[in-house]
Design an enzyme around this catalytic site. Sequence first.
Site, PDB file in Angstrom:
ATOM      1  N   GLU A 210      -2.109 -15.609 -48.641  1.00  0.00           N
ATOM      2  CA  GLU A 210      -0.903 -16.053 -49.326  1.00  0.00           C
ATOM      3  C   GLU A 210       0.181 -14.981 -49.259  1.00  0.00           C
ATOM      4  O   GLU A 210      -0.040 -13.852 -49.695  1.00  0.00           O
ATOM      5  CB  GLU A 210      -1.198 -16.328 -50.804  1.00  0.00           C
ATOM      6  N   CYS A 211       1.336 -15.332 -48.737  1.00  0.00           N
ATOM      7  CA  CYS A 211       2.523 -14.484 -48.751  1.00  0.00           C
ATOM      8  C   CYS A 211       2.234 -13.090 -48.185  1.00  0.00           C
ATOM      9  O   CYS A 211       2.210 -12.899 -46.987  1.00  0.00           O
ATOM     10  CB  CYS A 211       3.113 -14.414 -50.157  1.00  0.00           C
ATOM     11  N   GLY A 212       2.010 -12.088 -49.041  1.00  0.00           N
ATOM     12  CA  GLY A 212       1.685 -10.767 -48.531  1.00  0.00           C
ATOM     13  C   GLY A 212       0.451 -10.783 -47.661  1.00  0.00           C
ATOM     14  O   GLY A 212       0.350 -10.032 -46.681  1.00  0.00           O
TER      15      GLY A 212
ATOM     16  N   LEU B  84      -0.445 -13.314 -45.787  1.00  0.00           N
ATOM     17  CA  LEU B  84       0.047 -13.864 -44.519  1.00  0.00           C
ATOM     18  C   LEU B  84       0.683 -12.760 -43.678  1.00  0.00           C
ATOM     19  O   LEU B  84       0.419 -12.643 -42.480  1.00  0.00           O
ATOM     20  CB  LEU B  84       1.064 -14.964 -44.799  1.00  0.00           C
TER      21      LEU B  84
ATOM     22  N   SER C 198       0.097 -19.012 -45.536  1.00  0.00           N
ATOM     23  CA  SER C 198       1.435 -19.493 -45.850  1.00  0.00           C
ATOM     24  C   SER C 198       2.118 -18.515 -46.792  1.00  0.00           C
ATOM     25  O   SER C 198       1.459 -17.688 -47.443  1.00  0.00           O
ATOM     26  CB  SER C 198       1.359 -20.873 -46.516  1.00  0.00           C
TER      27      SER C 198
END
Length: 423
Positions: free
Chosen positions: A300-302, A304, A390
Site C-alpha cells: 500500500e502506497c509506501g 508500492l 496500489s
Amino acid sequence: MVTAALARLHRNAGRKVRVFKHGPDYLDPMVLEVASGHPVYQLHPWMTGEDECRWRLSEAAQDADLILIEGAMGLFDGDPSSADLAKLMGIPALPVIDAGGMAQTFGALVLGLARFDPELSIYDVIANKIGSPRHGEMLKERLPEGIRLLGAIPRNDAMSIPERHLGLMQPAELGNLDQKLDDAAQVLKEAGLDELPKAVEIPAVEPATKPKTLLAGVRIAIARDAAFSFIYRANTELLLAMGAELHYFSPLEDSELPPADALWLPGGYPELHGNTLAENTAMANAIRAFHNAGKPILAECGGLMACAEELSDKEGRVHSLYGLIPGRAAMAKRLQGIGMHSLTAEQGELRGHTFHRSTLDTTWQPAAHTRKQAGTGSEAVFSKNALVASYFHGYFPSAPELVAAMFRGEALTFPGYSENDHS
C-alpha cells in the site's frame, strides 16, 4: 494539538480519556495515543460504517471519563463532515477557533456555526491563539446566549509540533513528545480548560458480529518501522479476529523475513529512508525470493513505492529497491492523490483513502482502478503474480472477505475489468 493537549490534561488529572479520529489518518492517532495512553481508532460513517462508529463509541463510554473525537478540516467540510459524525453519534461539537486578530467577530462566527445546522448541538467553544487575557475576555463578552467559552488558549510554542510533507512527524522521531504534551496540557490548564464540557449520554450498542475465521493459521509478516508505519489498529485486529498470526519485522534493520505465508508492506515514508532500504540487500533479496515463490503480497502506497525497481526521493537521489514492479516511483512537488476511495471486487467493496506525493512510472497495466467517493480521479490497482499493489490505503473491516482473499493469494476479479492478470 489542542485535542492531544486536552487528552493529556485530563489524563494527568487522573481521568481515563479515550480519543478517536474522524476520517482516515495515521499520524494524528499516533500522537493522540501517546497523549491519552489508550488506543485510538478511526470513526468515519462512510469508511468505517455507521454501525462501527456507534459500537466503538459505546464501548469506550463504558469506562471512560472523557471521550474526545478529533475532527477533520472545518466543522462542516467534507461528506460526511465532522458535524455529520457528531449528529450521528448524538454528541455536541466543540469548535476550536483561531481568534488571532479577531475581537467581536469571534461571537458572530460562533453564532454562525451554532445556527448553520439546527440539528447540531454546540454548547462550548475554545478560542485559540489569543494575544492576552483581556483579549479572551473580549471574546467571552460577545458570545451568543447559551454558548460558553470553555477556554482561551494563548499563543505558545508548546502548542506546536513538527510536521513534514504528509503531516506530523511520528512520535518515535520526537524524543521530547511526552514533555511537550505535558507542557501543552499546562498551557490549557492555565487557560481554564481543565473543566469538563457538558456531559451527554451514549447509548449502549451491541458489539459487531465476529468475523469468520477466513485466515485461520495464515502467518502474515507485516513491515513496521520508521519507513512503514501507516497501519490502522482496526486492520490488524481484524486480521487477528480472522485467525491470522501476525509477525512484525523491520525492512530497515532486519536481514530476513519472519516465517510467513503472506506479506504486508503498508504505507509510510520509504522516500526518507531510500538509502538504508537500498543498502539492506539481504532484506531486498528476501522479499524478492518471497515474491518469486508466488506468495501473496499486499503493498500500500509506501509499500508500492518500495516494490518499484527504483525510488527517486525529494532531492532527486535514485535508490534501487525491491524490483517487484518494473519502473520508478518518484516524489513530486505537490500532492498527486487525496480523498476517500473504494475498490470493488467480487469479494466485496474495500473502502479507504489515498494521500500521496509521489508517482509511479511503470509498464504494468492496472488490473483495476479505485473509485473516488466524491469528485473525479482514481488510483491504479496492480494485481499480478500474487502481488496486489496500489497507492490506495484500505480499511480492512469494510471488506473482510476481500482482504482475506488478498492474503490467501486467491485470484481477484474486478467487475468491469476484463484484462486482469492474476497469474
